[in-house]
Design a protein around this motif. Structure first.
Motif, PDB file in Angstrom:
ATOM      1  N   ASP A  21       0.809  -1.213   0.000  1.00 40.71           N
ATOM      2  CA  ASP A  21       0.000   0.000   0.000  1.00 40.71           C
ATOM      3  C   ASP A  21       0.845   1.267   0.000  1.00 40.71           C
ATOM      4  N   GLY A  23       2.171   2.943  -2.513  1.00 46.14           N
ATOM      5  CA  GLY A  23       1.805   3.868  -3.570  1.00 46.14           C
ATOM      6  C   GLY A  23       0.400   4.424  -3.431  1.00 46.14           C
ATOM      7  N   VAL A  24      -0.421   3.777  -2.630  1.00 46.91           N
ATOM      8  CA  VAL A  24      -1.806   4.190  -2.481  1.00 46.91           C
ATOM      9  C   VAL A  24      -1.897   5.567  -1.833  1.00 46.91           C
ATOM     10  N   TRP A  26      -0.140   8.090  -2.253  1.00 49.33           N
ATOM     11  CA  TRP A  26       0.205   9.168  -3.181  1.00 49.33           C
ATOM     12  C   TRP A  26      -0.811   9.308  -4.307  1.00 49.33           C
ATOM     13  N   THR A  27      -1.734   8.371  -4.443  1.00 46.38           N
ATOM     14  CA  THR A  27      -2.660   8.392  -5.565  1.00 46.38           C
ATOM     15  C   THR A  27      -3.579   9.605  -5.544  1.00 46.38           C
ATOM     16  N   LEU A  28      -4.265   9.853  -4.450  1.00 48.14           N
ATOM     17  CA  LEU A  28      -5.192  10.978  -4.380  1.00 48.14           C
ATOM     18  C   LEU A  28      -4.483  12.330  -4.498  1.00 48.14           C
ATOM     19  N   ALA A  30      -1.688  12.991  -5.996  1.00 50.41           N
ATOM     20  CA  ALA A  30      -1.195  13.115  -7.372  1.00 50.41           C
ATOM     21  C   ALA A  30      -2.339  13.452  -8.323  1.00 50.41           C
ATOM     22  N   MET A  31      -3.495  12.838  -8.113  1.00 55.28           N
ATOM     23  CA  MET A  31      -4.650  13.136  -8.962  1.00 55.28           C
ATOM     24  C   MET A  31      -5.112  14.577  -8.767  1.00 55.28           C
TER      25      MET A  31
END
Length: 184
Positions: A21, A23-24, A26-28, A30-31
């Protein structure tokens, strides 16, 4: 499950990774950063396109005659531009002869005329932004907005950590005062 929760004392899984988890988180952000950049780029494109479309309402193109060549290409500029600096004259909307200096691309015939933009007060102007300028401005505007969003996110993260650490220290100090006051 985190690496620490899985029983790894270092908090890392074998091989040095921080877990499935990692990378999870950083997902929001980054979006959001990409979305801010795209929206800012689209707004910049809209604003510059609108300015280019309304430019002829306050300016007009006139045929001007080259009076003399002032200097070679790039005279006084840090980066030479192709063409030449020239002095031109034209007849204004009021019937008077006006003159000014401008830069022309490839040097035209000195006996011919060149098209230049003049404002309502008969001063020379650069003209409306071209498509390349609009595209470049939109991309740079989007990148600047995304960079600002990333910086703001980092500041918020650092501030949150500092606030959390301050609260933790305040809690420890309160506990220490309670322990020393009661003598336990």
């Amino acid at each position: 499950m985190s690496a620490r929760g899985a029983g790894h004392p270092s908090g890392r899984f074998p091989g040095g990774s921080t877990g499935p988890d990692s990378g999870v988180r950083w997902t929001l952000p980054a979006m959001v950063i990409v979305l801010v950049g795209v929206v800012a780029g689209v707004v910049a494109c809209f604003v510059m396109t609108r300015a280019a479309d309304t430019y002829p309402l306050t300016h007009r193109q006139v045929d001007a005659h080259i009076v003399r060549v002032i200097g070679p290409p790039g005279g006084g500029r840090s980066v030479p531009a192709p063409g030449a600096d020239v002095e031109v004259s034209w007849t204004g909307g009021d019937g008077a002869v006006h003159s000014g200096r401008t830069h022309v691309g490839p040097l035209p015939d000195l006996k011919g005329s060149v098209r230049v933009w003049a404002d309502a007060r008969e001063r020379l102007d650069w003209g409306p932004p071209g498509n390349g300028t609009i595209i470049l401005g939109s991309v740079l505007g989007g990148l600047a907005a995304a960079s600002a969003a990333w910086s703001a996110g980092r500041l918020l993260r650092v501030g949150r950590r500092a606030w959390t650490a301050r609260r933790a220290v305040a809690g420890w100090e309160r506990e220490w005062k309670d322990i020393t006051a009661t003598g336990r």
